[in-house]
Structure formats: structure tokens, C-alpha cells
Scaffold this active site. Sequence first.
Site, PDB file in Angstrom:
ATOM      1  N   ASP A  11      10.203  64.666  -4.806  1.00 37.53           N
ATOM      2  CA  ASP A  11      11.331  64.451  -3.902  1.00 37.53           C
ATOM      3  C   ASP A  11      12.642  64.407  -4.686  1.00 37.53           C
ATOM      4  O   ASP A  11      12.658  64.069  -5.869  1.00 37.53           O
ATOM      5  CB  ASP A  11      11.099  63.128  -3.161  1.00 37.53           C
ATOM      6  CG  ASP A  11      11.954  63.015  -1.911  1.00 37.53           C
ATOM      7  OD1 ASP A  11      12.597  64.014  -1.513  1.00 37.53           O
ATOM      8  OD2 ASP A  11      11.994  61.917  -1.328  1.00 37.53           O
ATOM      9  N   ASN A  59       8.114  70.160   6.868  1.00 33.09           N
ATOM     10  CA  ASN A  59       9.226  70.899   6.243  1.00 33.09           C
ATOM     11  C   ASN A  59       9.687  72.111   7.044  1.00 33.09           C
ATOM     12  O   ASN A  59      10.792  72.616   6.826  1.00 33.09           O
ATOM     13  CB  ASN A  59       8.873  71.335   4.812  1.00 33.09           C
ATOM     14  CG  ASN A  59       8.893  70.208   3.803  1.00 33.09           C
ATOM     15  OD1 ASN A  59       8.183  70.243   2.798  1.00 33.09           O
ATOM     16  ND2 ASN A  59       9.700  69.180   4.046  1.00 33.09           N
TER      17      ASN A  59
HETATM   18  C1  FPP Z   1      11.789  67.630  -1.768  1.00 35.87           C
HETATM   19  O1  FPP Z   1      13.140  67.522  -2.123  1.00 35.87           O
HETATM   20  C2  FPP Z   1      11.238  68.844  -2.295  1.00 35.87           C
HETATM   21  C3  FPP Z   1      10.702  69.851  -1.550  1.00 35.87           C
HETATM   22  C4  FPP Z   1      10.619  69.832  -0.086  1.00 35.87           C
HETATM   23  C5  FPP Z   1      10.203  71.083  -2.183  1.00 35.87           C
HETATM   24  C6  FPP Z   1       9.462  70.801  -3.418  1.00 35.87           C
HETATM   25  C7  FPP Z   1       9.072  72.039  -4.075  1.00 35.87           C
HETATM   26  C8  FPP Z   1       9.229  72.277  -5.382  1.00 35.87           C
HETATM   27  C9  FPP Z   1       9.831  71.312  -6.316  1.00 35.87           C
HETATM   28  C10 FPP Z   1       8.767  73.531  -6.015  1.00 35.87           C
HETATM   29  C11 FPP Z   1       7.460  74.018  -5.507  1.00 35.87           C
HETATM   30  C12 FPP Z   1       6.933  75.006  -6.378  1.00 35.87           C
HETATM   31  C13 FPP Z   1       6.014  75.927  -6.067  1.00 35.87           C
HETATM   32  C14 FPP Z   1       5.501  76.786  -7.114  1.00 35.87           C
HETATM   33  C15 FPP Z   1       5.506  76.127  -4.697  1.00 35.87           C
HETATM   34  P1  FPP Z   1      14.195  67.400  -0.964  1.00 35.87           P
HETATM   35  O2  FPP Z   1      14.711  68.749  -0.632  1.00 35.87           O
HETATM   36  O3  FPP Z   1      13.582  66.660   0.196  1.00 35.87           O
HETATM   37  O4  FPP Z   1      15.270  66.532  -1.645  1.00 35.87           O
HETATM   38  P2  FPP Z   1      16.230  65.485  -0.913  1.00 35.87           P
HETATM   39  O5  FPP Z   1      15.326  64.401  -0.379  1.00 35.87           O
HETATM   40  O6  FPP Z   1      17.090  65.029  -2.037  1.00 35.87           O
HETATM   41  O7  FPP Z   1      16.961  66.219   0.149  1.00 35.87           O
END
Ligand code: FPP
Length: 232
Positions: A11, A59
Site C-alpha cells: 500500500d 480495485n
Molecule cells: C496500493 O497503493 C497499490 C496497488 C493497488 C497496486 C500494487 C501493485 C504493485 C505495487 C505492483 C504490482 C506488480 C505486478 C508485477 C503485478 P495505492 O494506490 O492504494 O496507494 P495509496 O493508498 O497511497 O493511494
Amino acid sequence: MSVRHVAIIMDGNGRWAKARGKVRTEGHFRGVEVVRDAAIAANDLGIEVLTLYAFSTENWKRSAEEVGYLMKLPAVFFSRFLKELMEKNIRIAMIGEMDQIPAETAKILQSAMDETRNNTGMVLNFAMNYGSQREIVLAARKYAEDVKNGVRENDLEVNQFDQYLMTSEFPPLDLMIRTSGECRISNFLLWQLAYAELEFIDLPWPEFTKETLKECIEQFESRDRRFGGVKS
Ligand code: FPP
């Protein structure tokens, strides 16, 4: 007790990017590089399975632009790092429902799984289009099918339910880490977490390093897991 199976809710990509005046997708891009670092580190530390929450069933509610970008991440990741993962004998696996993932993304995930199928080192397991309540419902349906077809009696025990879950081939979950300060489970591995240790750390995912993973494991090893029993 050594740690065999670690899961991470990655996250904080968006907040990390925003704090640097960047767009959210830049946080995800950096997040992909950190996935590589975490996988190599976990493999070096002797972990058997690293399960990463890459895309949840919730998501899909994000903007079409962000969903589109998140669906491109496997291509970005495997084009840059598959060779190295192969060299490290790492096997790629996936939990979640592949059939709702865009065909191009599904194809890339499938070919990474196929290519690494015979690798015998750590399993790097991506939770993609994964939601744990849905996983449990699908498991219940599979069990009901087995009963209906006379494959089983209606006598399921707690320790037999695992075999119907998407994680059936993996060792029990030992440790779940969530980055970026949020203290929630967000529909991740609900059944598997029953006796896992939980660590909620403040660092956003783009700043997660091998050292962070090591510290989490040391923390885990210093705890006294009793699985509901008493200290001997
Ligand atoms: C959460 O951060 C992260 C995600 C929803 C995506 C996570 C995915 C990756 C780190 C890479 C995945 C890699 C592969 C190879 C599939 P957020 O966007 O919710 O952050 P925030 O809470 O700060 O908004």
C-alpha cells in the site's frame, strides 16, 4: 520458528507519488521495481512463498485510467525481471480469477507461470483480481459440488477446508505485512490469516527494502507463536 510463507499488502504507491508531486501511476511504476527487490530479498532469505496483493476485486472501482495502468504492470514487471527470476529459480504463481483480467494481461501472467513452471526455488505468488470473501465462497461451492457428486460426505473439518482455497498448494501463512500505515486486512487471505502474525508498518511500498523485510522477519522470529495454546 522459521518463516515459510509471507504475504504483503503493498500500500501507499499513490501517496508516495503525490508527496513527490508525481502522478499516482509513477508510484505504481516505482512499486514494480520494489516488487523485484522484495522477491529477490525474500528468495535470499529462504522464504518459500511470497504472496503479493497486486490487484484486489475492489480495485476495479478506481478510474479507468488507473485500472488500465495497473493491468499493464505485469508486462512491465516480467519484461524487465523475468530473466533474473528464472536465474534465481523462482516460480511465478497467481491466485485470483484470471477470466476477468484483460486478455493481454492474462496471457502475460500465464506465460510467466508456464516459463517458470519447473523452477524449484521460491514461489512468487501474485494475488490478481483477488478477494478473499469471493475465494471462500468459491471454495464452499467446490465443496458443495463434491458432496453433490458423491465425492465426499458432508463432514468437512476445519483443517480440510484449506484444500478448497486458491492457496491450497502453499504452506500455511506465517506473516502478513501491510505498508503505509493502514491497519486493515482489505479482504486479503482472511481464512489463511487465522494464526499468522501481522505487521503494519508506516513505510509506503515504494520505500520498502530488503532491510525492511529483514526487520519484519526478525520481529516475527522474536514473537512467541502459541496457536491458541499456552507457553511451554
Ligand atoms: C496500493 O497503493 C497499490 C496497488 C493497488 C497496486 C500494487 C501493485 C504493485 C505495487 C505492483 C504490482 C506488480 C505486478 C508485477 C503485478 P495505492 O494506490 O492504494 O496507494 P495509496 O493508498 O497511497 O493511494
